[in-house]
Design a protein around this motif. Structure first.
Motif, short mmCIF file in Angstrom:
data_model
loop_
_atom_site.label_atom_id
_atom_site.label_comp_id
_atom_site.label_asym_id
_atom_site.label_seq_id
_atom_site.Cartn_x
_atom_site.Cartn_y
_atom_site.Cartn_z
N ASP A 1 0.83 -1.20 0.00
CA ASP A 1 0.00 0.00 0.00
C ASP A 1 0.86 1.26 0.00
N ALA A 2 1.94 1.25 0.79
CA ALA A 2 2.83 2.41 0.85
C ALA A 2 3.49 2.65 -0.50
N LEU A 3 3.88 1.57 -1.18
CA LEU A 3 4.47 1.71 -2.51
C LEU A 3 3.46 2.24 -3.52
N ASP A 4 2.22 1.77 -3.42
CA ASP A 4 1.19 2.17 -4.38
C ASP A 4 0.77 3.63 -4.20
N THR A 5 0.66 4.06 -2.95
CA THR A 5 0.14 5.40 -2.68
C THR A 5 1.22 6.45 -2.46
N GLY A 6 2.42 6.00 -2.09
CA GLY A 6 3.47 6.96 -1.76
C GLY A 6 3.26 7.63 -0.43
N GLU A 7 2.36 7.09 0.39
CA GLU A 7 2.05 7.66 1.70
C GLU A 7 2.34 6.65 2.81
N PRO A 8 2.68 7.12 4.02
CA PRO A 8 2.92 6.20 5.13
C PRO A 8 1.67 5.41 5.47
N VAL A 9 1.86 4.19 5.93
CA VAL A 9 0.75 3.31 6.32
C VAL A 9 1.03 2.79 7.73
N THR A 10 0.04 2.94 8.61
CA THR A 10 0.22 2.54 10.02
C THR A 10 -0.95 1.70 10.49
N ALA A 11 -0.66 0.71 11.33
CA ALA A 11 -1.71 -0.06 12.02
C ALA A 11 -1.28 -0.22 13.47
N THR A 12 -2.11 0.22 14.39
CA THR A 12 -1.78 0.14 15.82
C THR A 12 -2.38 -1.10 16.48
N ASP A 13 -3.35 -1.72 15.81
CA ASP A 13 -3.95 -2.96 16.32
C ASP A 13 -4.35 -3.79 15.11
N LEU A 14 -3.41 -4.58 14.64
CA LEU A 14 -3.61 -5.30 13.38
C LEU A 14 -4.77 -6.29 13.48
N GLY A 15 -5.01 -6.81 14.68
CA GLY A 15 -6.09 -7.77 14.83
C GLY A 15 -7.46 -7.16 14.56
N ALA A 16 -7.59 -5.85 14.80
CA ALA A 16 -8.86 -5.17 14.58
C ALA A 16 -8.88 -4.41 13.26
N ASP A 17 -7.83 -4.56 12.46
CA ASP A 17 -7.72 -3.84 11.20
C ASP A 17 -8.24 -4.71 10.06
N SER A 18 -9.14 -4.16 9.24
CA SER A 18 -9.77 -4.95 8.18
C SER A 18 -9.10 -4.80 6.82
N ARG A 19 -7.98 -4.05 6.74
CA ARG A 19 -7.39 -3.77 5.44
C ARG A 19 -6.67 -4.97 4.83
N TRP A 20 -6.04 -5.80 5.66
CA TRP A 20 -5.24 -6.91 5.12
C TRP A 20 -5.51 -8.16 5.94
N ARG A 21 -6.71 -8.67 5.86
CA ARG A 21 -7.11 -9.78 6.73
C ARG A 21 -6.23 -11.02 6.53
N ARG A 22 -5.93 -11.33 5.29
CA ARG A 22 -5.12 -12.52 5.04
C ARG A 22 -3.71 -12.36 5.62
N PHE A 23 -3.10 -11.20 5.38
CA PHE A 23 -1.77 -10.94 5.92
C PHE A 23 -1.80 -10.91 7.44
N ALA A 24 -2.81 -10.24 8.02
CA ALA A 24 -2.90 -10.13 9.47
C ALA A 24 -3.05 -11.49 10.13
N ALA A 25 -3.83 -12.37 9.51
CA ALA A 25 -4.08 -13.69 10.10
C ALA A 25 -2.80 -14.53 10.14
N GLU A 26 -1.92 -14.33 9.18
CA GLU A 26 -0.72 -15.17 9.09
C GLU A 26 0.52 -14.53 9.71
#
Length: 237
Positions: free
Chosen positions: A71-96
């Protein structure tokens, strides 16, 4: 915060990135795992990391086709997650991944995307202000390193072209002297002779000149010798 020495060519750029990771990691009180990844034909290529697991997490995003680095490469903007378990953006990545916090900082140089610097943590809540400052400083310095490496590569290319031009000019001058002596003509007239032969035979001018010198003297033309200056030490004026 200390800085790695400037790379003198593109090949040294990735070695400088590894030094950046080492320095940045020491400056981050949260002790995250750190990686620097560059775009590859299929996803990401990790070129420096503080922990082997950070490289595996970069690779997991490439395999999953989703994640903060992409996402950071695609948008050129910083990407942050403070609680990945509750984040819905990358469910497959978060689960693994088994992570709780992460931050991906795009690396840029004069508007060009170079790659991404990513922090991974097993602790929830994100990263401290000191860590965020270290990330921004490191990202900015990597852009400077890249420009330094590119500029050094360009300078070497120009120097090589100039050296070759001066060498071939020396051979042409030897041939001009021979033609001038044989035909009792001016240097301009001698050059026109060489130029016509070059065009008629479809051979480069300096090759025609070398053939004339070797035919008359029985030896290969003398090539001028140019010594490269000694390498300048980092910090030397």
């Amino acid at each position: 915060m200390n800085r790695p020495s400037a790379p003198t060519d593109i090949e040294e750029f990735e070695h400088a990135l590894a030094e950046c990771v080492s320095i940045a990691t020491r400056a981050m009180p949260d002790s995250p795992m750190v990686s620097i990844a560059l775009p590859a034909e299929h996803g990401l290529r990790t070129v420096a990391c503080s922990h082997e697991r950070a490289e595996l997490l970069d690779g997991l995003q490439s395999t999953a086709g989703q994640g903060p680095c992409l996402d950071a490469l695609d948008t050129g903007e910083p990407v942050t997650a403070t609680d990945l378990g509750a984040d819905s953006r990358w469910r497959r990545f978060a689960a693994e991944s088994g992570l709780l916090s992460l931050h991906s900082e795009p690396l840029k140089s004069e508007g060009r995307m170079l790659g991404v610097l990513t922090l991974y943590s097993g602790q929830c809540g994100g990263f401290s202000e000191a860590t965020r400052v270290a990330v921004r400083v490191t990202a900015g310095h990597i852009g400077v390193l890249f420009r330094t490496a590119v500029d050094a590569a360009r300078m070497r290319e120009v120097a090589a072209q100039l050296k070759e031009a001066l060498t071939t000019r020396a051979i042409i001058d030897q041939a001009l002297g021979i033609v001038m002596a044989q035909r009792r003509c001016t240097s301009h007239q001698a050059f026109e002779v060489l130029r016509h032969v070059s065009q008629d035979r479809n051979v480069k001018l300096h090759q025609v000149a070398a053939t004339i010198v070797e035919k008359v003297t029985g030896e290969a033309p003398q090539r001028s010798r140019f010594e490269d200056p000694p390498p300048r030490k980092v910090g030397q004026a």
